[in-house]
Design an enzyme around this catalytic site. Structure first.
Site, PDB file in Angstrom:
ATOM      1  N   LYS A 240       0.867  -1.189   0.000  1.00 55.65           N
ATOM      2  CA  LYS A 240       0.000   0.000   0.000  1.00 55.65           C
ATOM      3  C   LYS A 240       0.896   1.230   0.000  1.00 55.65           C
ATOM      4  CE  LYS A 240      -4.049   0.290   0.984  1.00 55.65           C
ATOM      5  NZ  LYS A 240      -5.179   0.663   0.118  1.00 55.65           N
TER       6      LYS A 240
ATOM      7  N   ASP B  16      -5.056  -4.051  -1.708  1.00 52.13           N
ATOM      8  CA  ASP B  16      -6.517  -4.210  -1.738  1.00 52.13           C
ATOM      9  C   ASP B  16      -6.994  -4.592  -3.143  1.00 52.13           C
ATOM     10  OD1 ASP B  16      -5.625  -1.671  -2.442  1.00 52.13           O
ATOM     11  OD2 ASP B  16      -7.430  -0.637  -1.778  1.00 52.13           O
TER      12      ASP B  16
END
Ligand code: NAD
Length: 370
Positions: free
Chosen positions: A193, A226
């Site tokens: 991320k 994600d």
């Protein structure tokens, strides 16, 4: 023929049942003159706690340290729910991972064509799937300090976990990813991320640098963690090796696991750094599932995750890739004949026992080797 020294730790619940079948496979390779194994067996988890008050004894740790590889069943169960935290069954596994420096966790997600209908996804999405999730196992938010719950002046509580990675930790897991990709389809997807986490920025930079400087022949892509979770259920076959930190790896490998149908099918490997003089890595091989206390002692356990873990040991610790291919083929062929333990059998159809599944794989090995 070189002899390999293996420590067997069956553990609790279904652990001893599935380890029995793994032993049968090791013996077969020995008898066939393909590889020779010297095995020692010791206690771990609840069984060890009952015997000596610890989830793993110092003597067993010493055996693990000296072994060429450790084969681990599973630990835990309601019997030990009340034992002191430091002596809980899982502490044995955590100690092994930590003391042996097992920083790289390999979890293949392979969907055997015969089992494609057992997945919750459509057959064409999962049939023939063969991907590998590589999870950093000894760093990140599960271990970073501070890690605490403190009471503030106003009486409110505050919990802190620290996500922490150094260049060295990222470099060594990246190298494992690129090395593995070279033996497969030559592609690494790094999931992090970088958009919201500093550790993600560093992860991205270090993996990119290692790729460019040391593995220019391997395709590298970056994917937000994600998005990677979403892509795994949309079209998982786009991936080859996915490398990620401890937290994202924990989650993404469970998503990948369910693509293939049953927990009873999934092996794993945990590897340490190569020894500077021998190149040999410390290693531990185990099924992904737990001790399944609900079916323990009833010959209902699927031994395939354990047997496929033997296959990973052949491939990654002993340089016996052909033997590992033979074992994988035997498992696939047995499944193709419709032989199923209860966890992978269709409702209402006949299921075989743990021992019958082990025997069917041995029989298939025998006919493939003829
Ligand atoms: P589990 O993986 O043991 O079982 C989950 C479900 O899957 C159960 O219904 C079980 O019967 C089934 N299952 C698992 N392995 C199977 C196999 N080989 N064949 C057929 N069915 C199988 O997870 P859980 O129930 O959450 O945990 C049970 C115990 O195992 C707990 O004490 C937990 O802490 C421990 N555990 C240990 C490990 C490990 O040793 N690495 C991992 C996970 C859980």
């Amino acid at each position: 023929m070189a002899s390999h020294n293996l420590l067997l730790l069956p553990g609790d619940g279904i652990g001893p049942e599935i380890m029995g079948e793994a032993k049968g496979i090791l013996n077969w390779f020995g008898k066939r003159g393909i590889a020779s194994f010297e095995t020692e067996t010791a206690l771990v988890g609840g069984a060890s706690y009952d015997a000596c008050g610890k989830a793993i004894s110092e003597e067993t740790m010493k055996l693990a340290d000296q072994a060429d590889a450790v084969l681990f069943g599973a630990v835990g169960g309601p019997k030990w729910d009340g034992v002191p935290y430091d002596a809980r069954p899982e502490a044995g596994l955590l100690r092994l991972r930590k003391d042996l420096g097992l920083f790289a966790n390999l979890r293949p997600a392979i969907c055997y064509p015969a089992l494609a209908d057992a997945s919750s996804l459509k057959r064409d999405v999962v049939e023939g799937l063969d991907i590998l999730i590589l999870r950093e196992l000894t760093g990140g938010v599960y271990f970073g300090e501070p890690k605490e719950i403190v009471t503030l002046e106003n009486g409110e509580k505050r919990a802190v976990d620290t996500q922490l990675y150094t260049t060295h930790e990222i470099e060594r897991i990246a190298r494992v990813a690129f090395d593995l990709a070279r033996t497969r389809r030559n592609k690494v997807s790094s999931a992090e991320k970088r958009n919201v986490m500093k550790s993600g920025v560093l992860w991205n930079q270090v993996v990119t640098k290692i790729g460019k400087e040391e593995y220019p022949d391997v395709q590298l892509e970056h994917v937000l963690a994600d998005n990677c979770a979403m892509q795994l259920v949309r079209w998982p076959k786009q991936y080859d090796v996915i490398v990620c930190d401890n937290l994202f790896g924990d989650i993404l490998s469970d998503v990948a696991a369910m693509l293939t149908g049953s927990l009873g099918m999934l092996p794993s490997a945990s590897l340490g750094a190569p020894d500077p003089s021998t190149g040999q890595r410390k290693s531990l091989y185990e099924p992904v599932h737990g001790s399944a206390p609900d079916i323990a002692g009833r010959s209902l356990a699927n031994p395939i995750a354990m047997i496929a873990s033997v296959g990973m040991a052949l491939r990654y610790s002993f340089g016996l890739g052909e033997a590992a291919d033979l074992l994988d083929k035997a498992i696939a062929n047995v499944l193709a004949t419709g032989t199923r333990t209860k966890d992978i059998a269709e409702k209402g159809s006949n299921a075989v026992s743990t021992q019958e599944m082990g025997a069917a794989i041995l029989k298939e090995l025998e006919s493939l080797a003829r």
